[in-house]
Design an enzyme around this catalytic site. Sequence first.
Site, PDB file in Angstrom:
ATOM      1  CG  HIS A 193     -10.580  -2.327   7.002  1.00 26.16           C
ATOM      2  ND1 HIS A 193     -10.008  -2.427   8.254  1.00 26.16           N
ATOM      3  CD2 HIS A 193      -9.717  -2.921   6.151  1.00 26.16           C
ATOM      4  CE1 HIS A 193      -8.842  -3.025   8.144  1.00 26.16           C
ATOM      5  NE2 HIS A 193      -8.642  -3.340   6.878  1.00 26.16           N
ATOM      6  CG  ASP A 197     -10.854   3.773   7.356  1.00 26.08           C
ATOM      7  OD1 ASP A 197      -9.868   4.316   6.828  1.00 26.08           O
ATOM      8  OD2 ASP A 197     -10.803   2.657   7.894  1.00 26.08           O
ATOM      9  CD  GLU A 244     -12.963   0.733   3.724  1.00 23.78           C
ATOM     10  OE1 GLU A 244     -12.066   0.736   2.861  1.00 23.78           O
ATOM     11  OE2 GLU A 244     -13.335  -0.299   4.299  1.00 23.78           O
ATOM     12  CG  ASN A 278      -1.846  -1.158   1.258  1.00 20.66           C
ATOM     13  OD1 ASN A 278      -2.429  -1.502   0.248  1.00 20.66           O
ATOM     14  ND2 ASN A 278      -1.978  -1.797   2.410  1.00 20.66           N
ATOM     15  CB  SER A 306      -9.099  -1.803   1.918  1.00 18.83           C
ATOM     16  OG  SER A 306     -10.096  -2.676   2.402  1.00 18.83           O
ATOM     17  CE  LYS A 334      -4.077   0.674   4.428  1.00 17.89           C
ATOM     18  NZ  LYS A 334      -3.662   0.266   5.741  1.00 17.89           N
ATOM     19  CG  HIS A 385      -6.798   2.050   1.051  1.00 16.84           C
ATOM     20  ND1 HIS A 385      -5.667   1.284   0.895  1.00 16.84           N
ATOM     21  CD2 HIS A 385      -7.524   1.447   2.026  1.00 16.84           C
ATOM     22  CE1 HIS A 385      -5.721   0.251   1.710  1.00 16.84           C
ATOM     23  NE2 HIS A 385      -6.836   0.322   2.424  1.00 16.84           N
TER      24      HIS A 385
END
Length: 384
Positions: free
Chosen positions: A133, A204, A175, A47, A179, A236, A207
């Site tokens: 997640h 969240d 998110e 990541n 992910s 990440k 990423h």
Amino acid sequence: MSWQQRIGAALEQRQQQQALRRRQPTTASGPGWIEADGQRLRNFSANDYLGLAQDTRLAAAWHDGALRYGNGAGGSAHVTGYHPLQQRFEARLAEWLGYPRALLFISGFAANQAIVAAMMAKGDRLLADKLAHASILEAAHLSPAELRRFSHNQSASLDRLLAKPCAGETLVITEGIFSMDGDSAPLAELAVSTHAAGGWMMVDDAHGIGVVGEGGRGSCWQQQVKPELLVITFGKAFGCGGAALLCSEDVADYMLQFARHLIYSTAMPPAQICALDAALSAIKLADSERQRLHDNIQHFRSGAAERGLSLLDSSSAIQPLLVGDNAAALALAQRLRQAGCWVSAIRPPTVPPGSARLRITLSAAHQPADIDYLLEALDASHDR
Ligand SMILES: Cc1ncc(COP(=O)(O)O)c(C=O)c1O
């Protein structure tokens, strides 16, 4: 059933489903490369989207920080572990992302656990995207609040859940970039629905932070949305480790009373904060890396389309190739490894049953030739 029988049966079941997880020691071996079992491979599993995990500016900051401030924080931030560097870094993060406050956590997993546990009470309602997640869902399952999941990225599905009455408070969680699928949440639509129903929103953006949005400020900035609770992580694009919650003054003060992962856990080592501070400076200046990553993503997707490889619909650095069957995904990852590319097979329960996949991740550290190499290896190894 004894302990031994229970553990043995669980392991046996995982084995039969070709879902037993094993770890393999690996070492980074130059930007975009990894070494395993003495073999040097192109790394398409990390990541490390901007290539900062091996950046010497971060390493030097960490090294100098350890020499100046020692190795560990020595205690919880509520006792003696709240270093002035942490105070300054939290303020810097808050200013960068336009929030009144930021609080550091030792990991994204801990942050999500802590926030959900501190926020949710019996009678409340937590509405999470179906693909949220594990750290969010795990916390939700442990919470006394009711958990309902809306269809992935479907604000209409969220609306249906929001329309049902709830005596307590509502928290909607999603998110920024998912992910395992790599797609982006329609944050603006979800925010409108959430706020119309009087709820709060938690995003969240593990990423998205560092990678998308002006100056790498992430998915919320990009979509002009300001959730009440924004979680960013540093393992990440930041190339390091740790996480932060961005929030209001009151929420930060509330967390300092009730977020047990903050209160009863050793604070982040000051040297790590030095490295994070260097990472933030690098991220602010990383427009050319973000452009290179974007070019790499385009290059990979057009090469995959030419070869008839069916990728999920993702424009992020996460480019999943759906395989379906667990054993087939493992075998494909193995063939790629033999060909010189490290790509992880992701299987249930991390992803829904029947959707085992290769989770291919791209980085600014990759050269176009590395991506061509992967495309050729995929073309030769994948039974379509
Ligand atoms: C969306 C998401 N949230 C949280 C986490 C956990 O973050 P950390 O690795 O800092 O514990 C991850 C990482 O795997 C993630 O993908």
